[in-house]
Design a protein around this motif. Structure first.
Motif, short mmCIF file in Angstrom:
data_model
loop_
_atom_site.label_atom_id
_atom_site.label_comp_id
_atom_site.label_asym_id
_atom_site.label_seq_id
_atom_site.Cartn_x
_atom_site.Cartn_y
_atom_site.Cartn_z
N TRP A 1 0.86 -1.19 0.00
CA TRP A 1 0.00 0.00 0.00
C TRP A 1 0.89 1.24 0.00
N LYS A 2 1.05 1.84 -1.17
CA LYS A 2 1.85 3.05 -1.28
C LYS A 2 1.23 4.22 -0.52
N GLN A 3 -0.07 4.10 -0.23
CA GLN A 3 -0.74 5.21 0.44
C GLN A 3 -0.17 5.47 1.84
N PHE A 4 0.30 4.41 2.51
CA PHE A 4 0.96 4.60 3.79
C PHE A 4 2.25 5.40 3.61
N HIS A 5 2.91 5.22 2.49
CA HIS A 5 4.12 5.99 2.22
C HIS A 5 3.80 7.48 2.13
N HIS A 6 2.65 7.81 1.56
CA HIS A 6 2.30 9.21 1.37
C HIS A 6 2.12 9.91 2.71
N MET A 7 1.54 9.22 3.68
CA MET A 7 1.41 9.82 5.01
C MET A 7 2.79 10.12 5.60
N CYS A 8 3.71 9.20 5.40
CA CYS A 8 5.08 9.41 5.88
C CYS A 8 5.78 10.52 5.10
N TYR A 9 5.53 10.59 3.78
CA TYR A 9 6.14 11.65 2.97
C TYR A 9 5.74 13.02 3.49
N TRP A 10 4.47 13.19 3.85
CA TRP A 10 4.00 14.48 4.34
C TRP A 10 4.74 14.88 5.62
N GLU A 11 4.90 13.93 6.52
CA GLU A 11 5.60 14.24 7.77
C GLU A 11 7.10 14.43 7.54
N LEU A 12 7.69 13.65 6.64
CA LEU A 12 9.11 13.82 6.32
C LEU A 12 9.35 15.20 5.70
N MET A 13 8.41 15.64 4.89
CA MET A 13 8.52 16.98 4.30
C MET A 13 8.65 18.04 5.39
N TRP A 14 7.81 17.95 6.42
CA TRP A 14 7.88 18.93 7.50
C TRP A 14 9.11 18.74 8.38
N CYS A 15 9.52 17.51 8.58
CA CYS A 15 10.72 17.28 9.39
C CYS A 15 11.94 17.95 8.78
N PHE A 16 12.11 17.81 7.47
CA PHE A 16 13.24 18.46 6.81
C PHE A 16 13.05 19.97 6.75
#
Length: 567
Positions: free
Chosen positions: A304-319
């Motif tokens: 499920w790539k959709q779980f990756h998208h949730m992580c991508y959003w948070e990784l975006m803010w972390c960086f």
């Protein structure tokens, strides 16, 4: 025809059906999503619990993909699950009885009671899909009717299981878990509504007691039942997202960590729980640990790539918190290409991160921030008939780039970070605050060197940068107020602005001029003075709480007619 054929077969044993559904949920938490659906699918035409859990998993997938076909398929599957539940319900429904369920408790079997709670859950989930799928008012009203019917069933069932007429059967713990999920979700969600709307809803028969809702969800999450996972996820979303973004919680993550700990022990590689673990580390200010958690969640499964998208959003803010703008742009670019939730927001964030780079630095993929800003409005969408507030904000800011002479936003990434209450994360680590302050000082210096422009654009350009500079310099420790930087000279009077969602708890002090100003003498406040402005006293050449030097920028000077110019 499939339903008619299945109707002639006897229903499987309720306890056995619940055990099989628990096994399917166990596979789901082990990232074996296809295996979970395969376990459930053969009995979706004969077992209400198999049908409900199967449809729930498909709905989760549809909400994450936001694809129209997935939403339609999930809605049809949930409708079929509702029909299965209807077959096991008593002919006269609980809500249709004038005397209620309690007085007829002896006439309801255990299977019929479970059918009621499953039916209510199907109604609620179908309503959620209706709000996502359809934008017209007729379907919106139909969704509201489903919500009310679901709530009435949950309310009657809650009264029944608390009465002396209730006799606990072999699967009673699952019945209690289902009622706790429904009652808790309704009370907690409605308690977040504005007081005026909440009074109207209570007049219509709804209840919005936050403490009672949290209590019900905790009871459902801490007992071994089929809905324990959903109760836990609702609580984790509340503790790690709603309280943080709305600014209504304290900096205490004990509840969230205690809920998450047993699941991480049992499912150490579960993508869902790794995501929530990363989220907790992020809002605690442990950005490096959060990045490791989110990256582990991405590598834990590929189905499920959709779980990756949730992580991508948070990784975006972390960086973004770390000031690594190219890495933040990279994840915003991935989201804009792979996810459909809010393309306008993703494109705006791409442009915002590019704007944070030095002008002479090459842009990734040759993209221009000005062109990206101009594309934002074309990706506007509606959810439940309304445009999301974040998209409205992004589109409004992007208008500054529409003309032949764009009016740049000084630090658009920090502006959006402030909107999402991200400065609370920066306040947890001195290093993050120092990096952000340095970025703001460079932005103010650049504004000083740029040609002076008059009018409201000047105010909306200077005020935010000074506000955030002061927030970095005077950011208090946990439990203290967060004064906002003032755009006035020392000694300017202030008034208390009531708290609003998205900001820190308590009152926030603003200068009179930090709000919108329309052609009047600068900083002239009709309200009587109350006390000196503490932020202004610290910001003009002083030091903040962390001992950092505050940037000194000349204050704006009023001119004739009230139009503001900066020296």
């Amino acid at each position: 025809m499939a339903l008619a054929a299945a109707a002639g077969r006897p229903p499987p044993d309720l306890a056995a059906a619940l055990d099989e559904c628990m096994e399917a949920m166990n596979s789901f938490l082990c990232n074996q999503f296809s295996k979970s659906l395969e376990k459930l699918q053969p009995r979706t035409k004969e077992s209400m619990y198999h049908a409900l859990v199967y449809a729930t998993i498909l709905e989760m997938q549809a909400m994450m993909t936001f694809e129209h076909d997935d939403i339609v398929q999930a809605g049809q599957t949930m409708k079929e699950a509702q029909e299965i539940c209807q077959r096991f319900r008593r002919k006269s429904s609980v809500t249709g009885s004038l005397t209620g369920l309690v007085s007829k408790a002896d006439s309801f079997t255990e299977v019929e009671l479970h059918a009621e709670v499953c039916y209510a859950e199907c109604l609620l989930q179908r309503a959620a899909l209706t709000f996502l799928q359809d934008e017209n008012m007729v379907n919106f009203i139909k969704g509201g009717i489903k919500v009310r019917s679901s709530y009435l069933i949950y309310r009657e069932l809650s009264s029944f299981i608390q009465s002396s007429h209730c006799t606990a059967g072999p699967a009673h713990v699952h019945l209690e878990g289902g009622v706790a999920l429904g009652i808790g979700a309704f009370n907690l969600t409605l308690s977040l509504f504005p007081p005026r709307i909440l009074k109207l809803l209570e007049f219509a028969g709804f209840s919005g007691d936050k403490e009672y809702g949290l209590q019900q969800l905790h009871e459902g999450a801490t007992t071994l039942n089929l809905r324990a996972l959903l109760c836990t996820m609702l609580l984790l979303c509340y503790y790690t997202f709603l309280t943080f973004i709305l600014g209504i919680g304290e900096d205490d993550f004990t509840e969230a960590e205690s809920l998450l700990r047993p699941y991480l022990i049992r499912y150490p590689k579960s993508a869902i729980f790794l995501f929530f673990a990363g989220r907790i580390e992020e809002i605690k200010g442990n950005i490096s640990e959060a990045i490791c958690r989110f990256e582990a969640g991405c590598s834990a499964q590929q189905a499920w790539k959709q779980f990756h998208h949730m992580c991508y959003w948070e990784l975006m803010w972390c960086f973004a918190y770390k000031g690594m703008w190219k890495m933040a742009y990279f994840y915003a670019d991935l989201l804009s290409k792979e996810n459909r939730w809010s393309k306008a927001m993703y494109v705006y964030m791409k442009a915002a991160f590019l704007s944070m780079l030095p002008p002479e630095e090459p842009r990734p993929f040759g993209e221009s921030e000005v062109q990206l800003f101009r594309q934002v409005s074309s990706f506007k969408q509606k959810i439940a008939g309304k445009s999301p507030p974040t998209e409205k904000f992004a589109i409004r800011k992007a208008r500054r780039y529409k003309g032949s002479r764009p009016v740049p936003v000084p630090v658009p990434a920090l502006e959006m970070m402030y909107m999402w209450n991200g400065f609370t994360v920066l306040g947890k680590q001195r290093e993050l605050l120092e990096g952000t302050l340095e970025t703001l000082m460079q932005a103010e210096k650049k504004l000083q060197e740029s040609p002076v422009r008059s009018g409201s654009a000047t105010i909306t350009t200077w005020c935010p940068t000074r506000c955030w500079s002061s927030a970095c310099c005077t950011w208090p420790r946990a439990g203290a107020r967060r004064p906002s930087r003032c755009c006035a000279e020392p000694g300017t009077t202030t008034r208390t602005i009531p708290w609003s969602p998205g900001r820190s708890s308590g009152s926030t002090r603003f200068c009179p001029g930090s709000r919108r100003i329309r052609r009047r003498t600068a900083w002239k406040d009709p309200a009587p003075p109350k006390e000196p402005c503490p932020a202004a006293e610290k910001s003009w050449g002083g030091t903040g709480l962390w001992g950092m030097e505050s940037p000194v920028v000349p204050p704006p000077a009023p001119t004739e007619g009230g139009t503001l110019h900066f020296q």
